[in-house]
Write a protein that holds these residues in place. Sequence first.
Motif, PDB file in Angstrom:
ATOM      1  N   UNK A 216      -1.909  -9.787  14.710  1.00 24.28           N
ATOM      2  CA  UNK A 216      -3.259  -9.810  14.153  1.00 24.28           C
ATOM      3  C   UNK A 216      -3.605  -8.446  13.560  1.00 24.28           C
ATOM      4  N   UNK A 217      -3.191  -7.375  14.282  1.00 20.94           N
ATOM      5  CA  UNK A 217      -3.515  -6.020  13.856  1.00 20.94           C
ATOM      6  C   UNK A 217      -2.663  -5.584  12.668  1.00 20.94           C
ATOM      7  N   UNK A 218      -1.368  -5.925  12.716  1.00 20.98           N
ATOM      8  CA  UNK A 218      -0.455  -5.278  11.772  1.00 20.98           C
ATOM      9  C   UNK A 218       0.081  -6.183  10.671  1.00 20.98           C
ATOM     10  N   UNK A 219      -0.052  -7.493  10.831  1.00 20.87           N
ATOM     11  CA  UNK A 219       0.456  -8.386   9.797  1.00 20.87           C
ATOM     12  C   UNK A 219      -0.223  -8.144   8.447  1.00 20.87           C
ATOM     13  N   UNK A 220      -1.554  -8.004   8.432  1.00 16.16           N
ATOM     14  CA  UNK A 220      -2.213  -7.740   7.138  1.00 16.16           C
ATOM     15  C   UNK A 220      -1.663  -6.498   6.453  1.00 16.16           C
ATOM     16  N   UNK A 221      -1.390  -5.460   7.273  1.00 12.15           N
ATOM     17  CA  UNK A 221      -0.871  -4.225   6.674  1.00 12.15           C
ATOM     18  C   UNK A 221       0.531  -4.457   6.134  1.00 12.15           C
ATOM     19  N   UNK A 222       1.318  -5.204   6.923  1.00 10.69           N
ATOM     20  CA  UNK A 222       2.681  -5.493   6.482  1.00 10.69           C
ATOM     21  C   UNK A 222       2.653  -6.261   5.168  1.00 10.69           C
ATOM     22  N   UNK A 223       1.755  -7.221   5.078  1.00 13.31           N
ATOM     23  CA  UNK A 223       1.673  -8.037   3.862  1.00 13.31           C
ATOM     24  C   UNK A 223       1.202  -7.196   2.684  1.00 13.31           C
ATOM     25  N   UNK A 224       0.232  -6.324   2.968  1.00 10.69           N
ATOM     26  CA  UNK A 224      -0.255  -5.422   1.925  1.00 10.69           C
ATOM     27  C   UNK A 224       0.894  -4.613   1.343  1.00 10.69           C
TER      28      UNK A 224
ATOM     29  N   UNK B 191     -14.430  -0.163  -6.792  1.00 15.79           N
ATOM     30  CA  UNK B 191     -14.861  -0.465  -8.154  1.00 15.79           C
ATOM     31  C   UNK B 191     -13.878  -1.394  -8.858  1.00 15.79           C
ATOM     32  N   UNK B 192     -12.599  -1.129  -8.679  1.00 11.96           N
ATOM     33  CA  UNK B 192     -11.581  -1.954  -9.345  1.00 11.96           C
ATOM     34  C   UNK B 192     -11.491  -3.356  -8.751  1.00 11.96           C
ATOM     35  N   UNK B 193     -11.721  -3.442  -7.438  1.00 13.16           N
ATOM     36  CA  UNK B 193     -11.631  -4.745  -6.776  1.00 13.16           C
ATOM     37  C   UNK B 193     -12.612  -5.721  -7.390  1.00 13.16           C
ATOM     38  N   UNK B 194     -13.747  -5.204  -7.870  1.00 12.65           N
ATOM     39  CA  UNK B 194     -14.737  -6.098  -8.461  1.00 12.65           C
ATOM     40  C   UNK B 194     -14.213  -6.717  -9.747  1.00 12.65           C
ATOM     41  N   UNK B 195     -13.229  -6.005 -10.354  1.00  9.05           N
ATOM     42  CA  UNK B 195     -12.648  -6.543 -11.589  1.00  9.05           C
ATOM     43  C   UNK B 195     -11.393  -7.346 -11.282  1.00  9.05           C
ATOM     44  N   UNK B 196     -11.118  -7.593 -10.039  1.00 12.18           N
ATOM     45  CA  UNK B 196      -9.933  -8.369  -9.678  1.00 12.18           C
ATOM     46  C   UNK B 196      -8.865  -7.479  -9.073  1.00 12.18           C
ATOM     47  N   UNK B 197      -8.132  -8.084  -8.142  1.00  9.41           N
ATOM     48  CA  UNK B 197      -7.170  -7.306  -7.378  1.00  9.41           C
ATOM     49  C   UNK B 197      -5.823  -7.244  -8.097  1.00  9.41           C
ATOM     50  N   UNK B 198      -5.191  -6.062  -8.126  1.00  5.30           N
ATOM     51  CA  UNK B 198      -3.831  -5.955  -8.670  1.00  5.30           C
ATOM     52  C   UNK B 198      -2.955  -5.267  -7.627  1.00  5.30           C
ATOM     53  N   UNK B 199      -1.652  -5.518  -7.656  1.00  9.48           N
ATOM     54  CA  UNK B 199      -0.752  -4.886  -6.680  1.00  9.48           C
ATOM     55  C   UNK B 199      -0.751  -3.359  -6.791  1.00  9.48           C
ATOM     56  N   UNK B 200      -1.322  -2.834  -7.868  1.00  8.02           N
ATOM     57  CA  UNK B 200      -1.437  -1.388  -7.981  1.00  8.02           C
ATOM     58  C   UNK B 200      -2.257  -0.847  -6.806  1.00  8.02           C
ATOM     59  N   UNK B 201      -3.294  -1.610  -6.426  1.00 13.34           N
ATOM     60  CA  UNK B 201      -4.129  -1.233  -5.283  1.00 13.34           C
ATOM     61  C   UNK B 201      -3.287  -1.245  -4.009  1.00 13.34           C
ATOM     62  N   UNK B 202      -2.445  -2.294  -3.901  1.00 14.80           N
ATOM     63  CA  UNK B 202      -1.539  -2.345  -2.753  1.00 14.80           C
ATOM     64  C   UNK B 202      -0.648  -1.115  -2.712  1.00 14.80           C
TER      65      UNK B 202
END
Lengths: 367, 287
Positions: B27-35, B230-241
């Motif tokens: 629960x704690x680390x899966x999201x980070x791993x996926x990110x 700010x960028x998230x509001x314009x849609x998510x890209x893997x660049x953020x990841x």
Amino acid sequence: MMATTIQSDTVSLLSIRSVAKHFGKNIVLRDISLEIAEGEFLTILGESGSGKTTLLRILAGFEQSTSGEVWMQGERLDTQPPYRRRVNTVFQHYALFPHMTVEQNVGYGLAIAKRPAAEIESRVAEALAKVKMSAYAKSKPPKISGGQQQRIALARALVNRPRLLLLDEPLSALDANLRRQMQVELKALQREVGITFIFVTHDQEEAMVMSDRIALLRSGELEQVASPREIYNRPATSYTAQFIGHTNLLHADIRHGMATCGALRWPTSLPDGKALFSLRPECIRPATAAPAANDAMVRFQARLRDQAFHGATDLLRVESDGGLILTIRTASRDLPDRLLEFEFSAGDAIPVRATSLGSNSTSEDRA
Amino acid sequence: MEFLVSASTPMKSSRWLTAHALAVFAFLYLPIAILILYSFNGQGVGGFPPRNLTLNWYRILFNDAPIWDSVLNSLIVAAAAMVIALLFGIPAALALDRAQFPGKALFRRLVLLPLILPGIITGLSLLMLFRVAEVRLSLLTIVLGHGTALISVATTEVFAGLQKLNRAQEEASLDLGANYWQTFWRITVPNLKLSIIGAALLIFTLSMDEIAVSFFLIGRDNTLPLEIWGRLRRGITPEINAISTIIFMFSLIAIVFWYRLRTRAQVTPEIGAELVETSQTDSQLSS
């Protein structure tokens, strides 16, 4: 209050004059006056809460006295901050600096005093050799044992060649064997370096073994100041007699030069009235067959109640005719269970002022 | 043989406990791993499992000037906030530990207040203050915001370190001829080193990902969290990841560094200071 006697051929190093200390409403020390001679080994002896640690802290400069003065060779000491006093302390739990090596710990005072590096090095080496810790120069304090830390703390203080060394129960954390060994070593070291030691302890045996003089504190007051022999043989008060060694306290009535306590009667020079006497257990012995011609020998009959074997000596509890219970220390041997005759010298019954035991109300000593 | 039977019960419950622990861990680390995983995903953020693993998003990221400007801004803000917080927090901790003054109990609680206070309130009140004082919003206002809000972190960390400090050591130093100032630098500070480094790392990290206070006090220059937001509001890209992955790696290094420091300094604590009574020495040390 006992007069503090100083041998006439010694020079007074430290003079404590009417020092008192209050923590709020709590009076920890009252009216302490004491002269300490150059080169003396003085022990401040007292139960926990007697104010002994506070007195030491006033001398070191960690506490301010509420009133009174402390002088050291013609200079006022108690107005100086701790770092200007030529006084060093060995702390109860050593207080070594954990982030420095043994060497750096010992050299700290010299480094602060900005001594040349070569001098620091040689003096540190010398001090470590003196306490037999040269092999540990590069160790960190948390890695070495209590007894070793004790030696380092001693070296760290002595390397500065203080006029006065204060020791706050430095042996209390050591086990019994090491403790006895350190008592002897410490005393020898003191003679060798010739520095005045003020040693604080609650252990009367330790005080007797090591000191030139003992200052006995009771509830913030000096009860008696004297050499170990004198304080043992001539206790001034009932508290002293009971705290240092064991004793029989005799409540006597005096009439026409004779003191009476139960079936016991002995000559005394005190005036008529009531008086308290201390009679040490080893001063009473089973009577010899021939009645002593000497008037000063007091004889009495008593029945053996209890006999405890203590190796070289036995501790007897006997009940005399009047129901008076006495403790007697004699050479070990079997005694018959019947009425026995005992004797003591009248001169061994020491008149003492009545002061109570264990009536401390302060709680200053965090032993 | 009955002990075998009774032994099976703890075995069973320990299996459940293991499963539970694994679930919490996931629960704690899966999201980070996926990110992290999706920062290498050629298909963008969609699709499972990730396909066409690529470093492309990192390439884009490294050419993205605004992101790197915001990273630089964040580093400047965090460093400055750290200095301010420590500069005010350490003396406050010393005062709390050593000085006796009227209103000490109240001061102690007030110092901790910013820790509990929602960032939105801190941010809003600072914004109003700057408006009244007619200070133009810029990175400086964010620095002041973070710095003041994080003083409490510095104070609590250093105060905890001071409480563990053996006071007899400071007395020994004074006894050996060091004055109060020398004692502070040679004995107190080295003993507090871990607490101060710990406080600094914590403040730095907290400032790096702070949004609420920054949001109110932002001028023209974005910090990294605000840029990402700010960028998230314009849609998510893997660049953020990708940038998140990099930040995560740096945090991990910081944690390992801190942990190593701590274990290396792990020494048997001295027997409690025998002379805890606050005295003359204490107040002089802190004054």
